[in-house]
Design a protein around this motif. Structure first.
Motif, mmCIF file in Angstrom:
data_model
loop_
_atom_site.group_PDB
_atom_site.id
_atom_site.type_symbol
_atom_site.label_atom_id
_atom_site.label_comp_id
_atom_site.label_asym_id
_atom_site.label_seq_id
_atom_site.Cartn_x
_atom_site.Cartn_y
_atom_site.Cartn_z
ATOM 1 N N VAL A 251 -3.902 36.339 -56.338
ATOM 2 C CA VAL A 251 -4.210 35.868 -54.931
ATOM 3 C C VAL A 251 -5.307 36.784 -54.299
ATOM 4 O O VAL A 251 -4.953 37.791 -54.063
ATOM 5 N N LEU A 252 -6.553 36.290 -54.386
ATOM 6 C CA LEU A 252 -7.565 37.137 -53.741
ATOM 7 C C LEU A 252 -7.440 36.946 -52.324
ATOM 8 O O LEU A 252 -7.658 35.731 -51.799
ATOM 9 N N THR A 253 -7.443 37.930 -51.538
ATOM 10 C CA THR A 253 -7.431 37.886 -49.950
ATOM 11 C C THR A 253 -8.865 38.483 -49.539
ATOM 12 O O THR A 253 -9.511 39.240 -50.277
ATOM 13 N N ILE A 254 -8.979 38.059 -48.363
ATOM 14 C CA ILE A 254 -10.422 38.953 -47.463
ATOM 15 C C ILE A 254 -10.098 40.363 -47.431
ATOM 16 O O ILE A 254 -11.126 41.006 -47.780
ATOM 17 N N ALA B 131 -4.275 32.318 -45.104
ATOM 18 C CA ALA B 131 -4.780 31.118 -45.787
ATOM 19 C C ALA B 131 -6.525 31.006 -45.748
ATOM 20 O O ALA B 131 -6.926 29.978 -46.325
ATOM 21 N N ILE B 132 -6.903 31.926 -45.110
ATOM 22 C CA ILE B 132 -8.590 31.730 -44.958
ATOM 23 C C ILE B 132 -9.252 32.106 -46.373
ATOM 24 O O ILE B 132 -8.663 33.083 -46.986
ATOM 25 N N LEU C 34 -8.754 42.324 -49.900
ATOM 26 C CA LEU C 34 -9.071 42.880 -51.088
ATOM 27 C C LEU C 34 -10.417 42.612 -51.419
ATOM 28 O O LEU C 34 -11.108 43.639 -52.044
ATOM 29 N N ILE C 35 -11.091 41.701 -50.937
ATOM 30 C CA ILE C 35 -12.544 41.731 -51.182
ATOM 31 C C ILE C 35 -13.402 42.644 -50.409
ATOM 32 O O ILE C 35 -14.193 43.379 -51.056
ATOM 33 N N LEU C 36 -12.991 42.990 -49.097
ATOM 34 C CA LEU C 36 -13.684 44.003 -48.473
ATOM 35 C C LEU C 36 -13.220 45.518 -49.026
ATOM 36 O O LEU C 36 -14.024 46.345 -49.106
ATOM 37 N N PHE C 37 -12.073 45.649 -49.513
ATOM 38 C CA PHE C 37 -11.615 46.803 -50.276
ATOM 39 C C PHE C 37 -12.529 46.984 -51.432
ATOM 40 O O PHE C 37 -13.123 48.071 -51.744
ATOM 41 N N PHE C 38 -12.959 46.118 -52.347
ATOM 42 C CA PHE C 38 -13.786 46.010 -53.413
ATOM 43 C C PHE C 38 -15.344 46.372 -53.023
ATOM 44 O O PHE C 38 -16.100 47.201 -53.471
ATOM 45 N N MET C 39 -15.732 45.577 -51.980
ATOM 46 C CA MET C 39 -17.000 45.783 -51.607
ATOM 47 C C MET C 39 -17.255 47.375 -50.551
ATOM 48 O O MET C 39 -18.448 47.651 -50.777
ATOM 49 N N ASP C 40 -16.233 47.815 -50.229
ATOM 50 C CA ASP C 40 -16.526 49.190 -49.719
ATOM 51 C C ASP C 40 -16.469 50.137 -50.795
ATOM 52 O O ASP C 40 -17.256 51.051 -50.899
ATOM 53 N N HIS C 41 -15.716 49.938 -51.965
ATOM 54 C CA HIS C 41 -16.047 50.605 -53.288
ATOM 55 C C HIS C 41 -17.433 50.579 -53.808
ATOM 56 O O HIS C 41 -18.050 51.288 -54.135
ATOM 57 N N ILE C 42 -18.090 49.340 -53.682
ATOM 58 C CA ILE C 42 -19.148 49.153 -54.089
ATOM 59 C C ILE C 42 -20.264 49.833 -53.388
ATOM 60 O O ILE C 42 -21.289 50.467 -53.920
#
Length: 303
Positions: free
Chosen positions: A48-51, A221-222, A53-61
């Motif tokens: 379940v990929l959420t916004i 749901a986004i 988690l995406i921002l969490f990974f992008m912060d790491h990037i």
């Protein structure tokens, strides 16, 4: 790389022997790109990929890119590349930094306020989120908890005593406080482990957070990313390298079609080293037409 060269030593000979400088450059690039590979792999494999988690990974990037620019022994060309990557990361952050992505992020129980991306970590956003929660989820989803007239009051002509009006005001104030307490209680608890299934978590905690769980249902749901489109693009990238960029559209379509056949288990016998894709597509179309005609004739016989 050494293992690969040894495996194909008979074919390659000494053509791919790397100098120490070349090996060092390859090692530096590998170290730099490995976090990006791991991040992409984790996002693709997440159930379940959420916004959030995406921002969490992008912060790491973003942190990885910043660290690359500060490493002294990295060559200038890699630092220049990291500078360009940093510009793209900043542009991404500027686009997604808003109250709605903030609320979507904190409603992920794995992220909450502790693991929120640095670009979204703002007290103003938190206050806006509280106001949005109270304004939209305090009573509208729970009509039975509103301060409307009861059946007995309607029968009595709708008359309400002065004392009852005071009591209702206190009930509404108390209900507003309980709504705020849901969000406060939720954010005060530590985040759930990253492998947690977000939907199962909210299903199991909906009794503790009846209003907040409704808000989470709306915001989680986004769609966080266009992953399906990215997978198709990556599949084409595997088949269409830089040497084939001028390949016409029909040939590209035929190549991807044949690849899907092979992945499905179909075996193709090819006598020559060159495949006539147009001929294969004609045969496929002819076979489809023949199958349709056979089906039609069978239907007519049955009638």
């Amino acid at each position: 790389m050494d293992a690969l060269i040894r495996k194909y030593d008979n074919t390659l000979g000494s053509r791919l022997l790397l100098t120490p400088a070349e090996k060092n450059a390859a090692s530096i690039v590998h170290d730099h790109l490995e976090p990006f590979y791991k991040t992409t792999n984790n996002m693709c494999m997440n159930k379940v990929l959420t916004i959030g988690l995406i921002l969490f990974f992008m912060d790491h990037i973003s942190e990885t890119i910043a660290a690359c620019r500060e490493v002294r022994h990295y060559p200038d060309w890699l630092k220049n590349s990291a500078e360009e990557m940093a510009k793209k990361a900043r542009n991404f952050n500027n686009q997604v930094c808003n109250i709605f992505t903030y609320m979507s992020a904190i409603l992920d129980p794995r992220i909450k306020g502790e693991l929120i991306a640095e670009s979204l970590n703002s007290e103003n956003f938190l206050e806006e989120a509280r106001n949005h929660f109270i304004r939209n989820y305090s009573t509208s989803h729970f009509p039975s908890m509103t301060g409307g007239y009861g059946a007995q009051e309607i029968e009595d002509g709708g008359s309400v005593s002065f004392a009852e009006e005071i009591a209702r005001k206190k009930r509404r104030a108390s209900m507003s406080n309980s709504v705020t307490d849901e969000l406060t209680q939720y954010l005060s608890e530590p985040p759930a482990p990253i492998p947690t299934d977000v939907l199962d978590w909210w299903k199991g905690n909906s009794a503790r957070y009846p209003r907040l769980s409704v808000m989470a249902r709306d915001f989680l749901a986004i769609q966080p990313t266009s992953l399906a489109a990215e997978e198709i693009f990556c599949g084409k990238g595997d088949e269409i390298d830089k040497q084939r960029l001028c390949m016409p559209h029909d040939s590209t379509q035929a190549l991807l079609c044949i690849r899907s056949w092979i992945l499905a288990g179909m075996r193709l016998k090819v006598k020559s080293t060159e495949i006539d894709y147009e001929r294969l597509m004609e045969l496929a179309a002819s076979a489809a037409t023949t199958a349709d005609n056979t089906t039609s004739a069978s239907d007519k016989k049955q009638k």
